[in-house]
Design a protein around this motif. Structure first.
Motif, PDB file in Angstrom:
ATOM      1  N   GLN A  41       0.814  -1.214   0.000  1.00 51.86           N
ATOM      2  CA  GLN A  41       0.000   0.000   0.000  1.00 51.86           C
ATOM      3  C   GLN A  41       0.854   1.274   0.000  1.00 51.86           C
ATOM      4  O   GLN A  41       0.395   2.317   0.448  1.00 51.86           O
ATOM      5  CB  GLN A  41      -0.932   0.038   1.218  1.00 51.86           C
ATOM      6  CG  GLN A  41      -2.041  -0.976   1.191  1.00 51.86           C
ATOM      7  CD  GLN A  41      -1.759  -2.143   2.108  1.00 51.86           C
ATOM      8  OE1 GLN A  41      -0.603  -2.441   2.375  1.00 51.86           O
ATOM      9  NE2 GLN A  41      -2.792  -2.810   2.566  1.00 51.86           N
ATOM     10  N   SER A 101     -18.314   2.171   0.498  1.00 53.80           N
ATOM     11  CA  SER A 101     -17.209   1.641  -0.311  1.00 53.80           C
ATOM     12  C   SER A 101     -17.675   1.331  -1.736  1.00 53.80           C
ATOM     13  O   SER A 101     -16.919   1.513  -2.693  1.00 53.80           O
ATOM     14  CB  SER A 101     -16.591   0.409   0.345  1.00 53.80           C
ATOM     15  OG  SER A 101     -17.393  -0.740   0.143  1.00 53.80           O
ATOM     16  N   ASP A 157     -16.176   3.068  -4.993  1.00 52.48           N
ATOM     17  CA  ASP A 157     -15.603   2.105  -5.938  1.00 52.48           C
ATOM     18  C   ASP A 157     -16.147   2.301  -7.355  1.00 52.48           C
ATOM     19  O   ASP A 157     -15.443   2.049  -8.336  1.00 52.48           O
ATOM     20  CB  ASP A 157     -15.963   0.679  -5.487  1.00 52.48           C
ATOM     21  CG  ASP A 157     -14.722  -0.200  -5.360  1.00 52.48           C
ATOM     22  OD1 ASP A 157     -13.603   0.342  -5.450  1.00 52.48           O
ATOM     23  OD2 ASP A 157     -14.881  -1.408  -5.179  1.00 52.48           O
ATOM     24  N   MET A 183      -9.968  -2.605   4.228  1.00 52.72           N
ATOM     25  CA  MET A 183     -10.693  -2.435   2.974  1.00 52.72           C
ATOM     26  C   MET A 183     -10.039  -1.434   2.014  1.00 52.72           C
ATOM     27  O   MET A 183      -9.830  -1.747   0.844  1.00 52.72           O
ATOM     28  CB  MET A 183     -12.128  -1.996   3.297  1.00 52.72           C
ATOM     29  CG  MET A 183     -13.038  -1.936   2.107  1.00 52.72           C
ATOM     30  SD  MET A 183     -14.759  -1.706   2.626  1.00 52.72           S
ATOM     31  CE  MET A 183     -14.723  -0.040   3.279  1.00 52.72           C
ATOM     32  N   GLY A 235      -6.896  -2.746   0.534  1.00 52.84           N
ATOM     33  CA  GLY A 235      -7.176  -3.721  -0.516  1.00 52.84           C
ATOM     34  C   GLY A 235      -7.581  -3.064  -1.822  1.00 52.84           C
ATOM     35  O   GLY A 235      -7.215  -3.535  -2.911  1.00 52.84           O
ATOM     36  N   GLN A 236      -8.342  -1.981  -1.714  1.00 57.97           N
ATOM     37  CA  GLN A 236      -8.758  -1.271  -2.936  1.00 57.97           C
ATOM     38  C   GLN A 236      -7.569  -0.684  -3.677  1.00 57.97           C
ATOM     39  O   GLN A 236      -7.522  -0.689  -4.907  1.00 57.97           O
ATOM     40  CB  GLN A 236      -9.757  -0.165  -2.580  1.00 57.97           C
ATOM     41  CG  GLN A 236     -11.155  -0.698  -2.251  1.00 57.97           C
ATOM     42  CD  GLN A 236     -12.065   0.394  -1.735  1.00 57.97           C
ATOM     43  OE1 GLN A 236     -11.724   1.104  -0.811  1.00 57.97           O
ATOM     44  NE2 GLN A 236     -13.234   0.520  -2.333  1.00 57.97           N
ATOM     45  N   ASP A 239      -5.781  -3.403  -5.399  1.00 56.73           N
ATOM     46  CA  ASP A 239      -6.613  -3.782  -6.546  1.00 56.73           C
ATOM     47  C   ASP A 239      -6.375  -2.829  -7.728  1.00 56.73           C
ATOM     48  O   ASP A 239      -6.170  -3.263  -8.866  1.00 56.73           O
ATOM     49  CB  ASP A 239      -8.089  -3.749  -6.114  1.00 56.73           C
ATOM     50  CG  ASP A 239      -9.000  -4.401  -7.138  1.00 56.73           C
ATOM     51  OD1 ASP A 239      -8.493  -5.170  -7.988  1.00 56.73           O
ATOM     52  OD2 ASP A 239     -10.213  -4.154  -7.109  1.00 56.73           O
ATOM     53  N   MET A 242      -4.971  -9.525  -1.157  1.00 61.51           N
ATOM     54  CA  MET A 242      -5.739  -8.344  -1.556  1.00 61.51           C
ATOM     55  C   MET A 242      -7.208  -8.519  -1.177  1.00 61.51           C
ATOM     56  O   MET A 242      -7.833  -7.621  -0.606  1.00 61.51           O
ATOM     57  CB  MET A 242      -5.598  -8.156  -3.060  1.00 61.51           C
ATOM     58  CG  MET A 242      -6.325  -6.968  -3.602  1.00 61.51           C
ATOM     59  SD  MET A 242      -6.162  -6.963  -5.399  1.00 61.51           S
ATOM     60  CE  MET A 242      -7.584  -7.934  -5.869  1.00 61.51           C
ATOM     61  N   ASP A 243      -7.756  -9.698  -1.475  1.00 61.71           N
ATOM     62  CA  ASP A 243      -9.170  -9.943  -1.197  1.00 61.71           C
ATOM     63  C   ASP A 243      -9.456 -10.045   0.288  1.00 61.71           C
ATOM     64  O   ASP A 243     -10.540  -9.673   0.747  1.00 61.71           O
ATOM     65  CB  ASP A 243      -9.647 -11.210  -1.916  1.00 61.71           C
ATOM     66  CG  ASP A 243      -9.789 -10.972  -3.404  1.00 61.71           C
ATOM     67  OD1 ASP A 243      -9.986  -9.810  -3.799  1.00 61.71           O
ATOM     68  OD2 ASP A 243      -9.687 -11.939  -4.170  1.00 61.71           O
ATOM     69  N   ASN A 245      -8.212  -8.229   2.376  1.00 57.86           N
ATOM     70  CA  ASN A 245      -8.427  -6.846   2.795  1.00 57.86           C
ATOM     71  C   ASN A 245      -9.672  -6.242   2.167  1.00 57.86           C
ATOM     72  O   ASN A 245     -10.541  -5.722   2.842  1.00 57.86           O
ATOM     73  CB  ASN A 245      -7.216  -5.989   2.428  1.00 57.86           C
ATOM     74  CG  ASN A 245      -6.029  -6.286   3.303  1.00 57.86           C
ATOM     75  OD1 ASN A 245      -6.184  -6.592   4.471  1.00 57.86           O
ATOM     76  ND2 ASN A 245      -4.840  -6.205   2.738  1.00 57.86           N
ATOM     77  N   LYS A 246      -9.764  -6.344   0.848  1.00 56.20           N
ATOM     78  CA  LYS A 246     -10.792  -5.590   0.126  1.00 56.20           C
ATOM     79  C   LYS A 246     -12.208  -6.023   0.513  1.00 56.20           C
ATOM     80  O   LYS A 246     -13.069  -5.199   0.767  1.00 56.20           O
ATOM     81  CB  LYS A 246     -10.578  -5.758  -1.387  1.00 56.20           C
ATOM     82  CG  LYS A 246     -11.361  -4.726  -2.164  1.00 56.20           C
ATOM     83  CD  LYS A 246     -11.253  -4.900  -3.675  1.00 56.20           C
ATOM     84  CE  LYS A 246     -12.260  -3.983  -4.312  1.00 56.20           C
ATOM     85  NZ  LYS A 246     -12.576  -4.283  -5.668  1.00 56.20           N
ATOM     86  N   THR A 247     -12.476  -7.312   0.511  1.00 59.86           N
ATOM     87  CA  THR A 247     -13.826  -7.758   0.870  1.00 59.86           C
ATOM     88  C   THR A 247     -13.829  -8.556   2.173  1.00 59.86           C
ATOM     89  O   THR A 247     -14.807  -8.538   2.903  1.00 59.86           O
ATOM     90  CB  THR A 247     -14.445  -8.638  -0.238  1.00 59.86           C
ATOM     91  OG1 THR A 247     -13.528  -9.702  -0.550  1.00 59.86           O
ATOM     92  CG2 THR A 247     -14.701  -7.844  -1.483  1.00 59.86           C
TER      93      THR A 247
END
Lengths: 295, 295
Positions: free
Chosen positions: A28, B79, B83, B154, B157-158, B161, B177-178, B180-182
């Motif tokens: 990040q 989010s 997004d 989150m 992760g974005q 992404d 990544m996932d 974190n993101k979802t």
């Protein structure tokens, strides 16, 4: 002496802000760099100062209040990053440097703002913060910030600001908008400082009166500087209100009346400090400096 | 019977979400409409369900946990709005309707997202919430959400992404990544439910194992549906991962292996529920439904 006290507090806040930021992480890195860029860009730290000073003069522990002082600066910084985005005010410069999205791109700037707002709450609700001030006061202070930053506060004011562009609005509407857009966070800083110190009702009331007066004065001076200021000193272009056909205190009251109003509000703020027994020198100086500032 | 229980819970959450939204105000009407549009658009309410179910099976008071269930849905909705913005994924459709910025404009959509994130914290830290669960648990639950939504969760992760688009990444990176993101918000929902109920360590651990498994399964199924799904049923275009040259579980594992992995994770989630004495039927059904869904 006073200046030294202010400088020491600002340095303390700056050091803590750096500490609370996420550490460098290769995944990040962009996000963290974007957060650091805006948060550590030498802001005046007015909101943390207000919070810590009110905490201090109400007999509270300034060190225990530091996470909350940092949180309000994070919330303020997030609002600046989002405000500068192309879909909002589309400002290329901020504090004398390219705005966040000019350096990191719109996507990362958007997320850096999101992450800073979230970090504000994470910082206030951390185990360390709760240990320092207790769960009751942590919840109360964080709740004040949440209310002030939201739809009935800062974000609500930004929406009204967007809607008002190019329209003629009344002085009353302008004042209500500013009470939300910039006033709400300044008021929250003062209230949070009091709450964290366990202030009594009359102290809280005096702090609110002070904060409302300087909040409005601050905005009036902003409008004045947009006309009379120097873009190099300000670190951002002047005349942008005129360019965006914005109603301001200057266009609605005239420059001279706006200046008089700002001075009257400053006097009112200093008078409100009579509600405290002692130790208000920094706050009265802050009120006077905000109105005589050139940036 | 189970479905009825789920439907009743979802209705309860929907009613509360409406209640917590700011009331109509002529000044901020646009902002409030934009917040309502996305928050009340018939989402599956998976995160509130998780939170409330874990609270219930740990012996907690589901009604007292409602503000927190609503808060996590607000954070999830914010989010999605951000997004979808043009500077991010630039999606025109969401849940079968035009995305927020297509209806309200980019500026208002940005602010509606900001206001929803802020409202999540305001809701959790309100006097009512604190009265219902006590300051200690309110702080702990809100702190979990703040951490999960931020730079290490989150939003982090974005960013990864965004950086990964058009690049080949490893399965390990995709999974991180996932997570974190979802995954972070799904995990947070389970943990918050436990914490609000005063769960013990072994219950918390079982809830975490369940949430991590369904979080990853959920994302794998999302990737599968982007290939095999029907855009009308999904309410959003399919094939967007391919169009954006995204690495997904399908591209990295193949479709068949991705399906097997999703089923294995579902079994693992259901097994994790053995850590609870009883009342886990809704959660095991939820795990099975998430993997067999067609939208």
């Amino acid at each position: 002496m006073l200046n030294q006290q202010v400088n020491e507090t600002v340095e303390l806040v700056d050091r803590k802000l750096e500490e609370y930021l996420p550490q460098q992480d290769i995944m990040q890195a962009d996000l963290i760099n974007a957060m650091r860029y805006s948060l550590l860009s030498g802001g005046k730290r007015i909101r943390p100062l207000l919070l810590l000073e009110f905490c201090r003069i109400c007999g509270g522990d300034v060190h225990a209040a530091l996470p909350f002082a940092c949180a309000i600066e994070m919330a303020h910084t997030y609002s600046l990053i989002h405000d500068d985005l192309p879909c909002m005010d589309d400002d290329d410069m901020r504090r004398g440097r390219p705005s966040n999205h000019k350096v990191f791109g719109e996507d990362t700037a958007l997320l850096a703002g999101d992450a800073l707002l979230t970090l504000a709450f994470e910082t206030m609700l951390s185990e360390e913060s709760v240990r320092l001030v207790g769960a009751e006061r942590a919840v109360a202070a964080a709740g004040i910030l949440a209310h002030a930053a939201g739809a009935y506060g800062m974000v609500g004011g930004q929406v009204v600001d967007l809607m008002s562009e190019g329209r003629v609005i009344s002085l009353k509407t302008l004042q209500e908008m500013d009470e939300n857009k910039t006033g709400a966070l300044i008021l929250a800083a003062a209230k949070m400082g009091c709450v964290l110190a366990g202030a009594n009702e009359s102290q809280l009331k005096a702090a609110e009166n002070y904060a409302k007066a300087i909040g409005l004065a601050f905005q009036i001076v902003d409008d004045i500087l947009d006309v009379t200021g120097d873009s190099e000193t300000l670190g951002k272009p002047v005349g942008s209100d005129d360019e965006n056909s914005k109603c301001t205190y200057v266009t609605l009251m005239g420059l001279d009346n706006a200046k008089i109003k700002a001075l009257e509000l400053t006097d009112a703020a200093v008078r409100a400090l009579e509600g405290f027994e002692s130790g208000t020198e920094v706050l009265s100086q802050l009120a006077r400096e905000l109105v005589s500032r050139d940036k």
